[in-house]
Motif scaffolding. Structure first.
Motif, mmCIF file in Angstrom:
data_model
loop_
_atom_site.group_PDB
_atom_site.id
_atom_site.type_symbol
_atom_site.label_atom_id
_atom_site.label_comp_id
_atom_site.label_asym_id
_atom_site.label_seq_id
_atom_site.Cartn_x
_atom_site.Cartn_y
_atom_site.Cartn_z
ATOM 1 N N GLU A 18 1.999 3.094 -7.295
ATOM 2 C CA GLU A 18 0.535 3.082 -7.194
ATOM 3 C C GLU A 18 -0.030 2.632 -8.534
ATOM 4 O O GLU A 18 0.329 3.172 -9.570
ATOM 5 C CB GLU A 18 0.047 4.496 -6.826
ATOM 6 N N ARG A 28 -15.307 8.927 -2.081
ATOM 7 C CA ARG A 28 -15.729 8.210 -0.876
ATOM 8 C C ARG A 28 -15.863 9.247 0.231
ATOM 9 O O ARG A 28 -14.915 9.973 0.507
ATOM 10 C CB ARG A 28 -14.708 7.140 -0.506
ATOM 11 N N TRP A 30 -16.064 10.279 3.907
ATOM 12 C CA TRP A 30 -15.632 9.732 5.195
ATOM 13 C C TRP A 30 -16.079 10.647 6.330
ATOM 14 O O TRP A 30 -16.061 11.873 6.179
ATOM 15 C CB TRP A 30 -14.110 9.742 5.265
ATOM 16 N N ILE A 31 -16.390 10.033 7.462
ATOM 17 C CA ILE A 31 -16.546 10.827 8.687
ATOM 18 C C ILE A 31 -15.408 10.433 9.625
ATOM 19 O O ILE A 31 -15.152 9.241 9.818
ATOM 20 C CB ILE A 31 -17.935 10.631 9.354
ATOM 21 N N ARG A 77 -12.484 11.530 0.081
ATOM 22 C CA ARG A 77 -11.277 10.782 -0.293
ATOM 23 C C ARG A 77 -10.690 11.286 -1.603
ATOM 24 O O ARG A 77 -9.456 11.359 -1.755
ATOM 25 C CB ARG A 77 -11.624 9.308 -0.415
ATOM 26 N N VAL A 101 2.455 -3.302 -8.385
ATOM 27 C CA VAL A 101 3.403 -4.311 -7.894
ATOM 28 C C VAL A 101 2.800 -5.684 -8.177
ATOM 29 O O VAL A 101 1.662 -5.965 -7.808
ATOM 30 C CB VAL A 101 3.657 -4.122 -6.381
ATOM 31 N N ASP A 252 -5.432 -0.380 5.558
ATOM 32 C CA ASP A 252 -6.344 -1.527 5.430
ATOM 33 C C ASP A 252 -5.570 -2.823 5.261
ATOM 34 O O ASP A 252 -6.038 -3.891 5.654
ATOM 35 C CB ASP A 252 -7.284 -1.331 4.227
ATOM 36 N N GLY A 264 -11.260 3.854 9.171
ATOM 37 C CA GLY A 264 -9.895 3.420 8.910
ATOM 38 C C GLY A 264 -8.951 4.543 8.528
ATOM 39 O O GLY A 264 -7.761 4.301 8.342
ATOM 40 N N LEU A 265 -9.466 5.786 8.420
ATOM 41 C CA LEU A 265 -8.575 6.848 7.959
ATOM 42 C C LEU A 265 -7.590 7.246 9.059
ATOM 43 O O LEU A 265 -6.371 7.200 8.864
ATOM 44 C CB LEU A 265 -9.383 8.068 7.468
HETATM 45 C C1 LIG Z 1 -17.844 2.982 1.438
HETATM 46 C C2 LIG Z 1 -16.787 3.177 2.500
HETATM 47 C C3 LIG Z 1 -16.960 4.147 3.471
HETATM 48 C C4 LIG Z 1 -15.978 4.352 4.428
HETATM 49 N N1 LIG Z 1 -16.183 5.320 5.368
HETATM 50 C C5 LIG Z 1 -15.206 5.593 6.256
HETATM 51 C C6 LIG Z 1 -15.387 6.661 7.199
HETATM 52 O O1 LIG Z 1 -16.444 7.307 7.255
HETATM 53 N N2 LIG Z 1 -14.353 6.965 8.040
HETATM 54 C C7 LIG Z 1 -13.159 6.285 8.009
HETATM 55 O O2 LIG Z 1 -12.255 6.634 8.781
HETATM 56 N N3 LIG Z 1 -12.982 5.247 7.149
HETATM 57 C C8 LIG Z 1 -13.973 4.884 6.285
HETATM 58 N N4 LIG Z 1 -13.796 3.853 5.406
HETATM 59 C C9 LIG Z 1 -12.535 3.090 5.473
HETATM 60 C C10 LIG Z 1 -11.427 3.782 4.694
HETATM 61 O O3 LIG Z 1 -11.855 4.064 3.385
HETATM 62 C C11 LIG Z 1 -10.190 2.874 4.626
HETATM 63 O O4 LIG Z 1 -9.866 2.414 5.921
HETATM 64 C C12 LIG Z 1 -8.990 3.637 4.030
HETATM 65 O O5 LIG Z 1 -9.271 4.053 2.721
HETATM 66 C C13 LIG Z 1 -7.754 2.738 4.000
HETATM 67 O O6 LIG Z 1 -6.736 3.377 3.269
HETATM 68 P P1 LIG Z 1 -5.529 2.543 2.678
HETATM 69 O O7 LIG Z 1 -4.637 3.549 2.035
HETATM 70 O O8 LIG Z 1 -4.980 1.613 3.670
HETATM 71 O O9 LIG Z 1 -6.194 1.603 1.566
HETATM 72 P P2 LIG Z 1 -6.837 2.009 0.177
HETATM 73 O O10 LIG Z 1 -7.592 3.279 0.306
HETATM 74 O O11 LIG Z 1 -7.568 0.782 -0.285
HETATM 75 O O12 LIG Z 1 -5.593 2.275 -0.780
HETATM 76 C C14 LIG Z 1 -4.788 1.219 -1.242
HETATM 77 C C15 LIG Z 1 -4.048 1.730 -2.484
HETATM 78 O O13 LIG Z 1 -3.155 0.731 -2.920
HETATM 79 C C16 LIG Z 1 -3.219 0.638 -4.341
HETATM 80 N N5 LIG Z 1 -2.812 -0.732 -4.695
HETATM 81 C C17 LIG Z 1 -3.432 -1.887 -4.368
HETATM 82 N N6 LIG Z 1 -2.746 -2.943 -4.844
HETATM 83 C C18 LIG Z 1 -1.645 -2.442 -5.494
HETATM 84 C C19 LIG Z 1 -0.554 -3.032 -6.187
HETATM 85 N N7 LIG Z 1 -0.453 -4.352 -6.294
HETATM 86 N N8 LIG Z 1 0.377 -2.216 -6.716
HETATM 87 C C20 LIG Z 1 0.293 -0.855 -6.597
HETATM 88 N N9 LIG Z 1 -0.737 -0.240 -5.956
HETATM 89 C C21 LIG Z 1 -1.687 -1.018 -5.400
HETATM 90 C C22 LIG Z 1 -4.691 0.926 -4.654
HETATM 91 O O14 LIG Z 1 -4.848 1.350 -5.984
HETATM 92 C C23 LIG Z 1 -5.001 2.026 -3.648
HETATM 93 O O15 LIG Z 1 -4.728 3.299 -4.127
HETATM 94 C C24 LIG Z 1 -14.786 3.570 4.463
HETATM 95 C C25 LIG Z 1 -14.611 2.567 3.499
HETATM 96 C C26 LIG Z 1 -15.610 2.360 2.544
HETATM 97 C C27 LIG Z 1 -15.411 1.265 1.540
#
Ligand SMILES: Cc1cc2nc3c(=O)[nH]c(=O)nc-3n(C[C@H](O)[C@H](O)[C@H](O)COP(=O)(O)OP(=O)(O)OC[C@H]3O[C@@H](n4cnc5c(N)ncnc54)[C@H](O)[C@@H]3O)c2cc1C
Length: 381
Positions: A18, A28, A30-31, A77, A101, A252, A264-265
Motif C-alpha cells: 500500500e 469519506r 459512505w452510505i 472510511r 507498486v 474500483d 462501491g463498498l
Molecule cells: C466522495 C465519495 C463518496 C462515496 N460514497 C460512497 C457511498 O456512500 N457508498 C459506497 O458504497 N461507496 C461510495 N463511494 C465509492 C467508494 O469509496 C469506492 O467504491 C471504494 O473506496 C473502492 O475501494 P477500493 O479499495 O477498490 O479503492 P480505493 O479506496 O481507491 O483504494 C485503493 C488503494 O490502493 C492504493 N494504491 C493505489 N495505487 C497504488 C500503487 N501503485 N501501489 C500501492 N498502492 C496503491 C491507494 O493508496 C488506496 O489505498 C464514494 C466515493 C467517493 C469518492
C-alpha cells in the motif's frame, strides 16, 4: 484487504503493498446497505457512525419517501480501512505501508512487481503466482495489463452542520436533471453533522454545482471530500492468465460500482471475496462473480433508463411510489435487487410505461446529448 484476509485464513502467504504511509487518514462518509454484514461476514461496528431509516426523495415538483425495514449504515472510511487492515494482519497478512507498486509484468515464474519503499529510498522486485490489483480507479495494474480505460464520474461532497431539527435517521436525495443525470444527497453522519454532495457529469463544474446547491439548502461547507468514481462497464476484462500466473482486479480497479447509486463498498468487498475464493478453489474468477454481475448488470440497465429521464419523468417516478412499491423497496436492498426486479414491476406496473417511454422517447435535450458525450474515458495520470 478483505481478499488478503480470506486468502491468509486459507493458509496462503499474502503480502499487501500500500503506497500510503498510514491507513485511515482520508475521511469519506459512505452510505451502504445492511448487505455489508452478509458480504463482509462481520459487523464493522467500530466503523459504523450512524443508521438510516428513511430515504426522502425530491424531483422538480414531487416528493416521496421510503421507510426502510432494515436500516442503511453510515460507515466512515477512515475507520473502516484500519479495521480491515487489523483483521487481515490477525489472519497473517504481511502489510507493507509506504510501498508503492511501480511496475507489473508477467514472467516465466509468476507476476513480477517492482515496488518502491519510499521511506527506505529503495526499490525491489517481488514475485508471486497470483496478483490482485486493488489499487483504485486509476489502477496501475489495470493499465499495465492494457485493460480498457475506465469510464468515470466525479463525486464531490461537503461536510456540513445539519439544519436545525433535522432527523439524523433521514437521508435526502434530489433529482435535478438540468445539473446532473445522477443526483444530490444529504446524509447525516451524526445528530449534528452530515455530508451533502452530488455525482456530477464533469470535474469542471462539480464544485460550482455543489456550492450553488449548498447555498440553496442553507448549508455551510466545513470541508470537502471528492474523487473520481468508476462506472461499471459490462464485459471489461478484469482477469488474466499467463502460464501458471494469474492477475485480477477488484474494487474500483474492476469498476465494481453500482452505477445507479455509485456505491462501491459492498460490491468491492463482494468482488474481493469472489477473487479470494477463485484463488483458493482454483476456479474462474468470472464464474465466482456471477452473483455480483447479476446485480451490477441490473443497475447498468436502470442507469441506462434513468439517463434518458427528464425532470417530468422523475416527477412521474416519485408519483408512482405507491404503498406496494414502497413495501418492496423497503424490504429489498440496493445490493440484492436482481431477485426483486419482478416484484417491483408487479407492485407498480406504471414503471413499465416509464421505462418504455425512456426507451422510445429518450430525453434528447441538448443537456442530455452533452451528458452522453461527457462519458469520456478516464485519462491515465
Ligand atoms: C466522495 C465519495 C463518496 C462515496 N460514497 C460512497 C457511498 O456512500 N457508498 C459506497 O458504497 N461507496 C461510495 N463511494 C465509492 C467508494 O469509496 C469506492 O467504491 C471504494 O473506496 C473502492 O475501494 P477500493 O479499495 O477498490 O479503492 P480505493 O479506496 O481507491 O483504494 C485503493 C488503494 O490502493 C492504493 N494504491 C493505489 N495505487 C497504488 C500503487 N501503485 N501501489 C500501492 N498502492 C496503491 C491507494 O493508496 C488506496 O489505498 C464514494 C466515493 C467517493 C469518492
Amino acid at each position: 484487504l478483505y481478499a488478503a484476509q480470506l486468502l491468509a485464513e486459507s493458509g496462503r502467504r499474502v503480502a499487501v503493498f500500500e503506497r500510503q504511509q498510514q491507513l485511515g487518514t482520508t475521511r469519506r462518509t459512505w452510505i451502504v446497505t445492511d448487505e455489508l454484514e452478509k458480504i463482509a461476514g462481520f459487523i464493522p461496528s467500530r466503523a459504523i457512525v450512524n443508521r438510516i431509516d428513511r430515504i426522502e426523495m425530491f424531483s422538480r415538483s414531487r416528493a416521496n419517501e421510503v421507510q426502510l425495514s432494515k436500516p442503511d449504515l453510515i460507515v466512515e472510511r477512515a475507520l473502516m480501512q484500519p479495521l480491515l487492515a487489523e483483521r487481515a494482519q490477525s489472519a497473517g497478512v504481511e502489510l507493507y505501508l509506504d510501498h508503492g507498486v511501480r511496475q507489473m509484468s508477467f514472467g516465466p515464474a509468476g507476476t513480477e512487481l517492482e515496488i518502491s519503499a519510499n521511506a527506505l529510498r529503495r526499490s525491489f522486485k517481488a514475485l508471486a503466482p497470483v496478483l490482485i490489483g486493488a489499487d483504485g480507479v486509476r489502477s496501475l495494474v489495470a493499465r499495465q495489463l492494457n485493460a480498457s480505460p475506465q469510464v468515470a464520474a466525479p463525486i464531490v461532497q461537503a461536510r456540513v452542520r445539519l439544519p436545525a431539527g433535522y432527523n439524523p435517521s433521514d437521508v435526502r436525495v434530489w433529482f435535478q436533471r438540468q445539473d446532473t443525470r445522477f443526483f444530490y444527497w444529504l446524509i447525516p453522519e451524526s445528530e449534528e453533522y452530515g455530508v451533502a454532495g452530488l455525482v456530477a457529469e464533469s470535474t469542471a463544474n462539480a464544485r460550482v454545482l455543489l456550492d450553488t446547491f449548498l447555498v440553496q439548502q442553507h448549508l455551510r461547507p466545513l470541508n470537502y471530500q471528492g474523487a473520481i468514481i468508476p462506472l461499471h462497464q459490462p464485459f471489461r476484462q478484469i482477469e488474466w492468465r499467463r502460464g501458471s500466473a494469474r492477475a485480477m482486479l477488484v474494487g474500483d480497479a474492476a469498476a465494481h460500482v453500482k452505477v445507479t447509486t455509485v456505491g462501491g463498498l459492498v460490491s468491492g468487498l463482494w468482488g474481493g471475496r469472489a477473487a479470494a475464493e477463485s484463488i483458493i478453489a482454483n476456479t474462474s474468477y468470472s464464474r465466482n462473480l456471477q452473483g455480483l454481475h447479476r446485480e451490477l448488470y441490473l443497475h447498468d440497465f436502470i442507469r441506462w433508463l434513468l439517463d434518458r429521464f427528464n425532470d417530468a419523468d422523475y416527477d412521474r417516478l416519485l408519483a408512482a411510489l405507491n404503498p406496494r412499491l414502497k413495501q418492496v423497496l423497503a424490504e429489498c436492498n440496493r445490493d440484492s435487487m436482481a431477485l426483486a426486479a419482478l416484484s417491483l414491476v408487479t407492485a407498480q406496473p406504471a414503471l413499465l410505461g416509464l421505462g418504455a417511454k425512456a426507451l422510445l422517447w429518450p430525453n434528447l435535450s441538448p443537456a442530455a446529448r452533452r451528458d452522453s458525450q461527457s462519458m469520456e474515458p478516464l485519462p491515465s495520470d
